[in-house]
Write a protein that holds these residues in place. Structure first.
Motif, mmCIF file in Angstrom:
data_model
loop_
_atom_site.group_PDB
_atom_site.id
_atom_site.type_symbol
_atom_site.label_atom_id
_atom_site.label_comp_id
_atom_site.label_asym_id
_atom_site.label_seq_id
_atom_site.Cartn_x
_atom_site.Cartn_y
_atom_site.Cartn_z
ATOM 1 N N PHE A 1 0.852 -1.184 0.000
ATOM 2 C CA PHE A 1 0.000 0.000 0.000
ATOM 3 C C PHE A 1 0.888 1.234 0.000
ATOM 4 N N LEU A 2 0.529 2.201 -0.840
ATOM 5 C CA LEU A 2 1.279 3.441 -0.937
ATOM 6 C C LEU A 2 0.321 4.621 -0.998
ATOM 7 N N ILE A 3 0.719 5.731 -0.398
ATOM 8 C CA ILE A 3 0.045 6.996 -0.659
ATOM 9 C C ILE A 3 0.821 7.668 -1.786
ATOM 10 N N VAL A 4 0.155 7.888 -2.914
ATOM 11 C CA VAL A 4 0.781 8.540 -4.066
ATOM 12 C C VAL A 4 0.500 10.033 -3.938
ATOM 13 N N GLU A 5 1.487 10.777 -3.496
ATOM 14 C CA GLU A 5 1.312 12.207 -3.249
ATOM 15 C C GLU A 5 1.669 13.045 -4.466
ATOM 16 N N GLY A 6 2.388 12.475 -5.407
ATOM 17 C CA GLY A 6 2.790 13.164 -6.620
ATOM 18 C C GLY A 6 3.845 12.349 -7.328
ATOM 19 N N VAL A 7 4.273 12.809 -8.491
ATOM 20 C CA VAL A 7 5.317 12.101 -9.236
ATOM 21 C C VAL A 7 6.603 12.124 -8.411
ATOM 22 N N GLY A 8 7.130 10.932 -8.121
ATOM 23 C CA GLY A 8 8.344 10.839 -7.320
ATOM 24 C C GLY A 8 8.135 11.017 -5.836
ATOM 25 N N ARG A 9 6.881 11.099 -5.391
ATOM 26 C CA ARG A 9 6.585 11.328 -3.975
ATOM 27 C C ARG A 9 5.627 10.240 -3.490
ATOM 28 N N TYR A 10 6.167 9.291 -2.720
ATOM 29 C CA TYR A 10 5.399 8.133 -2.291
ATOM 30 C C TYR A 10 5.653 7.847 -0.817
ATOM 31 N N GLN A 11 4.587 7.473 -0.130
ATOM 32 C CA GLN A 11 4.703 7.052 1.267
ATOM 33 C C GLN A 11 4.189 5.625 1.374
ATOM 34 N N ARG A 12 5.062 4.711 1.734
ATOM 35 C CA ARG A 12 4.648 3.319 1.852
ATOM 36 C C ARG A 12 3.993 3.081 3.201
ATOM 37 N N LEU A 13 2.795 2.492 3.156
ATOM 38 C CA LEU A 13 2.057 2.182 4.383
ATOM 39 C C LEU A 13 2.268 0.739 4.825
ATOM 40 N N GLY A 14 2.502 -0.135 3.891
ATOM 41 C CA GLY A 14 2.690 -1.547 4.221
ATOM 42 C C GLY A 14 3.163 -2.304 3.002
ATOM 43 N N ALA B 1 21.170 -0.017 -13.404
ATOM 44 C CA ALA B 1 20.103 -1.021 -13.323
ATOM 45 C C ALA B 1 20.066 -1.538 -11.893
ATOM 46 N N ARG B 2 18.864 -1.710 -11.340
ATOM 47 C CA ARG B 2 18.738 -2.098 -9.939
ATOM 48 C C ARG B 2 17.795 -3.290 -9.790
ATOM 49 N N ALA B 3 18.257 -4.278 -9.041
ATOM 50 C CA ALA B 3 17.379 -5.407 -8.726
ATOM 51 C C ALA B 3 16.376 -5.010 -7.657
ATOM 52 N N ARG B 4 16.800 -4.119 -6.737
ATOM 53 C CA ARG B 4 15.932 -3.641 -5.664
ATOM 54 C C ARG B 4 15.881 -2.113 -5.711
ATOM 55 N N TRP B 5 14.661 -1.583 -5.592
ATOM 56 C CA TRP B 5 14.516 -0.129 -5.712
ATOM 57 C C TRP B 5 13.148 0.270 -5.151
ATOM 58 N N PRO B 6 13.060 0.481 -3.847
ATOM 59 C CA PRO B 6 11.763 0.851 -3.264
ATOM 60 C C PRO B 6 11.326 2.241 -3.693
ATOM 61 N N LEU B 7 10.038 2.446 -3.838
ATOM 62 C CA LEU B 7 9.527 3.770 -4.173
ATOM 63 C C LEU B 7 9.703 4.745 -3.013
ATOM 64 N N ASP B 8 9.408 4.276 -1.821
ATOM 65 C CA ASP B 8 9.574 5.100 -0.625
ATOM 66 C C ASP B 8 10.939 4.770 -0.024
ATOM 67 N N THR B 9 11.925 5.591 -0.325
ATOM 68 C CA THR B 9 13.287 5.293 0.117
ATOM 69 C C THR B 9 13.477 5.503 1.616
ATOM 70 N N LEU B 10 12.521 6.164 2.270
ATOM 71 C CA LEU B 10 12.622 6.400 3.707
ATOM 72 C C LEU B 10 12.001 5.272 4.529
ATOM 73 N N ALA B 11 11.222 4.401 3.873
ATOM 74 C CA ALA B 11 10.559 3.307 4.585
ATOM 75 C C ALA B 11 11.579 2.265 5.017
ATOM 76 N N ALA B 12 11.411 1.749 6.217
ATOM 77 C CA ALA B 12 12.331 0.734 6.736
ATOM 78 C C ALA B 12 12.170 -0.556 5.928
ATOM 79 N N PRO B 13 13.279 -1.203 5.554
ATOM 80 C CA PRO B 13 13.162 -2.468 4.810
ATOM 81 C C PRO B 13 12.545 -3.549 5.662
#
Length: 356
Positions: A145-158, A336-348
């Protein structure tokens, strides 16, 4: 503005050209796709080496086909976008290196697109959904689940702490001998099954937060199948498929209620869009449950057209276009990245891999 998009993150080789036309029905100028389903079907899942080789064999022809269908030359494009991750690294490298070569040869800007952002923004191709919106991204490799706040701006909820829902569908279908891909096969035979026959666990249901876990559910399906004896009947398989599908839906709906509460606290849910994207979003049973849930919370349910739910080139081209409009251009050193979270601030999450 016209952008070419290249998608090679998994088992679909795809290219498309999109434009920012005012009429959403005219935004996709072309779309070329080679599905590797037949190549991977004998193995019951995606084989990375086979996928990479298929991308190499077909990508150049698909680029040419997409440009021809759009009636354009390379020089007519404004930018070239490609998936730069996350995904199977071999496939990602094929698409990204091809895009770099085209960008260098033509002098056009390169846009390195996060595959997840392609899914996150795909609904805006057809529906002009305004920011912010709540997104459930549910596919073979991703479940979050993500909050899409804008292009390049994402907050991961879960997110998933182990396996994604789509992977659980594929593995369950393999256990039942239904072939690959598993999602459509499970949904098809579940229509004839009794979902109440098997009692399966509901991972994390009723727990706080919006995370998912499906690995234990796959194990429970295997044990239930073994309880049917050495030669399960078609009725056994249909009942187990129905039970599995209903269980996944119950878990997702439970997690979605928590996500809506968090979104409501941040932005107010009433009147906002609840967007579902990714391959599993094509499941009619799940979609119907989410439509009702969104309505219960005063939200507008929106999903991309079915052809944009699974991996495709148009979503990468569109994400590239949205980024290009904002000046988000990459140089030819983009990795090229195998792993690349949208929300870079979210804890892995432990064991989440590329699904984080």
């Amino acid at each position: 503005m016209r952008v070419l998009g290249i998608e090679t993150s998994c088992d679909e080789t795809a290219c498309a050209v999109v434009t920012d036309a005012a009429d959403p029905s005219r935004r996709i100028l072309s779309h070329s796709l080679f599905s590797q389903m037949r190549e991977h079907a004998p193995y019951g899942g995606v084989v990375p080496e086979i996928a990479s080789r298929a991308h190499i064999e077909h990508l150049d022809g698909l680029v040419a086909e997409a440009l021809a269908e759009a009636g354009l030359e390379l020089a007519d494009l404004d930018a070239i976008a490609a998936t730069a991750g996350p995904g199977l690294i071999g496939g990602v490298m094929v698409g990204l290196m091809t895009a770099k070569a085209l960008a260098y040869a033509s002098g056009k800007p390169l846009i390195a697109v996060n595959h997840l952002e392609g899914h996150a923004l795909s609904v805006r191709i057809s529906d002009d959904v305004p920011f912010p919106y709540l997104l459930l991204l549910v596919s073979g490799g991703h479940c979050q689940f993500l909050i899409v706040e804008g292009v390049g701006r994402y907050q991961r909820l879960g997110t998933t702490i182990d396996d994604a829902a789509g992977e659980a569908f594929d593995k369950t279908a393999k256990l039942l001998g239904l072939g690959y891909p598993g999602g459509p096969a499970i949904e098809r035979i579940a229509k004839q099954g009794d979902a109440a026959r098997f009692s399966l666990p509901l991972p994390l249901k009723g727990k706080p937060g919006c995370d998912f876990s499906f690995s234990g559910l796959k194990t429970a399906v295997r044990l239930a199948l073994e309880s049917c004896g050495p030669s399960p009947s078609e009725r056994d398989k249909a009942d187990l498929a129905a039970s599995f599908q209903q269980t996944v839906m119950a878990v997702i709906l439970d997690r979605a209620r928590n996500a809506i509460a968090l979104f409501d606290a941040a932005h107010g849910a009433a009147g906002k869009h609840f967007v579902v994207a990714g391959g599993v979003a094509a499941n009619a049973t799940l979609r119907a449950g989410l439509v009702d849930l969104a309505a219960d919370h005063g939200m507008r349910f929106t999903a991309p057209p079915m052809k944009l739910c699974t991996d495709n080139g148009a979503m990468i081209a569109w994400a590239g276009l949205e980024r290009f409009r904002l000046g988000m251009i990459d140089d030819l050193e983009a990795p090229a990245r195998a792993r690349w979270p949208l929300d870079t601030l979210a804890a892995p999450k432990p064991y989440a891999g590329v699904k984080a």
